[in-house]
Design an enzyme around this catalytic site. Sequence first.
Site, mmCIF file in Angstrom:
data_model
loop_
_atom_site.group_PDB
_atom_site.id
_atom_site.type_symbol
_atom_site.label_atom_id
_atom_site.label_comp_id
_atom_site.label_asym_id
_atom_site.label_seq_id
_atom_site.Cartn_x
_atom_site.Cartn_y
_atom_site.Cartn_z
ATOM 1 N N GLN A 169 0.911 -1.173 -0.035
ATOM 2 C CA GLN A 169 0.127 -0.047 -0.048
ATOM 3 C C GLN A 169 0.771 1.209 0.073
ATOM 4 O O GLN A 169 1.277 1.775 0.986
ATOM 5 C CB GLN A 169 -0.959 -0.151 1.495
ATOM 6 C CG GLN A 169 -1.943 1.142 1.358
ATOM 7 C CD GLN A 169 -2.988 0.576 0.454
ATOM 8 O OE1 GLN A 169 -3.947 -0.352 0.859
ATOM 9 N NE2 GLN A 169 -3.233 1.273 -0.519
ATOM 10 N N PHE A 170 1.270 1.811 -1.084
ATOM 11 C CA PHE A 170 2.220 2.585 -1.112
ATOM 12 C C PHE A 170 1.515 4.085 -0.542
ATOM 13 O O PHE A 170 2.078 4.988 -0.380
ATOM 14 C CB PHE A 170 2.807 2.908 -2.640
ATOM 15 C CG PHE A 170 2.004 3.687 -3.655
ATOM 16 C CD1 PHE A 170 1.933 4.911 -3.927
ATOM 17 C CD2 PHE A 170 1.074 2.847 -4.323
ATOM 18 C CE1 PHE A 170 1.126 5.670 -4.991
ATOM 19 C CE2 PHE A 170 0.279 3.441 -5.338
ATOM 20 C CZ PHE A 170 0.269 4.712 -5.432
ATOM 21 N N THR A 171 0.194 4.002 -0.792
ATOM 22 C CA THR A 171 -0.583 5.146 -0.798
ATOM 23 C C THR A 171 -0.466 5.413 1.052
ATOM 24 O O THR A 171 -0.854 6.964 1.300
ATOM 25 C CB THR A 171 -2.106 5.346 -1.119
ATOM 26 O OG1 THR A 171 -2.740 3.981 -0.313
ATOM 27 C CG2 THR A 171 -2.001 5.036 -2.498
#
Length: 148
Positions: free
Chosen positions: A78-80
């Site tokens: 989950q880079f966000t």
Amino acid sequence: MRIVLQRAKEAKVTVSGETVGKIGPGLVCLVGFTEGDGEKEVRWMVDKLIHLRIFADEEGKMNLSLLDTGGAILSVSQFTLYGDCRKGRRPNFMSAAKPELATELYNGFNEALQGKGISVETGVFGAMMDVSLINDGPVTLILDSPSE
């Protein structure tokens, strides 16, 4: 390194309509990395995660760890989690680790958990995923690795 974890009764992740990871009781971990993260942060997070006492004991108190309960982990990249929304109206993801580094760290994180005897299911790194869960509690926590 940052994880948003949710205690789950069950959870799954699907990609293009196909289930790629599924667990019963345990933790759903949304996992993100930032520049400068490395093996040290991964080791710290794995140790914290498996020993965190967030599962109910016989008296209903959060007193048991994932190791105590034998629960599983559904790990979803989950880079966000490193989106900066302080300015403007669009998140800035400059703090998120580049995909090459994040892929290596994410794989290492999952392997380290498995090395501790934890059953780990995953999503697909970089894919559009649908994540569903029945949150147990609900219990949701944010874990950040220590910064030096």
